[in-house]
Design an enzyme around this catalytic site. Structure first.
Site, PDB file in Angstrom:
ATOM      1  N   ASP A 174      55.126  19.494  30.183  1.00  0.00           N
ATOM      2  CA  ASP A 174      55.688  18.356  30.904  1.00  0.00           C
ATOM      3  C   ASP A 174      54.625  17.431  31.488  1.00  0.00           C
ATOM      4  OD1 ASP A 174      57.946  19.839  30.418  1.00  0.00           O
ATOM      5  OD2 ASP A 174      58.637  19.894  32.495  1.00  0.00           O
ATOM      6  N   HIS A 220      52.555  22.587  31.816  1.00  0.00           N
ATOM      7  CA  HIS A 220      52.187  21.181  31.994  1.00  0.00           C
ATOM      8  C   HIS A 220      50.904  20.901  31.234  1.00  0.00           C
ATOM      9  CE1 HIS A 220      55.078  21.953  35.174  1.00  0.00           C
ATOM     10  NE2 HIS A 220      55.299  20.654  35.228  1.00  0.00           N
TER      11      HIS A 220
HETATM   12 ZN   LIG Z   1      57.572  17.261  35.658  1.00  0.00          ZN
END
Ligand SMILES: [Zn+2]
Length: 262
Positions: free
Chosen positions: A58, A210
């Site tokens: 993400d 991430h």
């Molecule tokens: Zn996020």
């Protein structure tokens, strides 16, 4: 009449990509209407195809996207990127939009994480659509593809968010393994999380990771890939771990132009 006009433009946005080439200022701030008859979005927390691990990244696009791709391809796998429009960086940055295009062309999945990483549960119907629409438009300009999946920032979603996603023909994706990389987990703590997962050996894994921190991409990820591969998981996209299509439709990408700005 304005509502009808907007409804038609919404349909155009979802069924054509040439609509994006229209530089009409009206396209900047559409007035959203309720689209009757569409079901709320489904909320996915698990993969369904046995022995798959969908590693999802993400908050990009960011500078480490190609390294994530390199590592997963070295393991014969694919990644999924839930990208923002304007969070850590602007999606239209030449190198970063190039990374998205590269990921798309190599069969990795590009999905929506909304425009500016706002908590959608604090927003109005119009604001939610605006956050969703801007990044969908960017992804479609860059790749030609209309994403079929979205992940709400922080995983926060309510009925309004599910209704808005459903109206946009999208499926909401959460996760069942949180690496902890966005909430302060050290590399060692993240490794321990995946050690525990491998010990449990669930049939499938849908991870939250991430791509915006160097150490997580260069230190944690090689370990995660090696560990999960050793446990017999195949690295696939979210769409593939569900047996679905990545995109609502795929058309020609747009050439960079003056509208490509954050
Ligand atoms: Zn996020």
């Amino acid at each position: 009449m304005a509502r009808l006009a907007y409804f038609l433009s919404f349909l155009l946005l979802t069924v054509t990509t040439t609509a994006y080439a229209d530089p009409s200022p009206a396209a900047e701030e559409p007035a959203y209407v309720e689209l009757a008859g569409r079901a709320p979005a489904q909320v996915i927390t698990k993969c369904t195809v046995p022995n798959t691990a969908a590693l999802t990244f993400d908050d990009g696009p960011y500078w480490f996207m190609r390294e994530v791709i390199r590592q997963l391809e070295a393991a014969n796998g694919k990644a999924t990127f839930f990208v923002n429009g304007n969070n850590w960086a602007c999606i239209y940055n030449t190198e970063l939009s190039g990374n998205i295009r590269y990921a798309f062309e190599r069969g990795h999945q590009v999905a929506s994480h909304t425009w500016a990483h706002k908590d959608l549960t604090t927003l109005t119907w119009d604001q939610i659509h605006d956050e969703m629409w801007r990044v969908e438009q960017a992804i479609t300009r860059i790749t030609g593809a209309v994403p079929a999946f979205m992940r709400p920032p922080y995983g926060n979603q309510n009925q309004l968010v599910r209704d808005a996603s459903g109206a946009r023909n999208q499926t909401i994706v959460l996760w069942d393994v949180d690496s902890g990389d966005s909430t302060g987990a050290s590399v060692d703590q993240q490794k321990a999380t995946y050690d525990a997962v491998v010990k449990r050996r669930p049939s499938t894994i849908l991870s939250l990771q991430h791509e915006v921190q160097w150490k997580n991409v260069y230190e944690t990820l090689p370990y995660v890939i090696s560990k999960l591969k050793g446990a017999g998981y195949k690295f696939v996209t979210v769409a593939d771990c569900l047996g679905r299509s990545k995109y609502q439709r795929v058309g020609p990408a747009e050439a960079r132009n003056a509208n490509w700005k954050c």
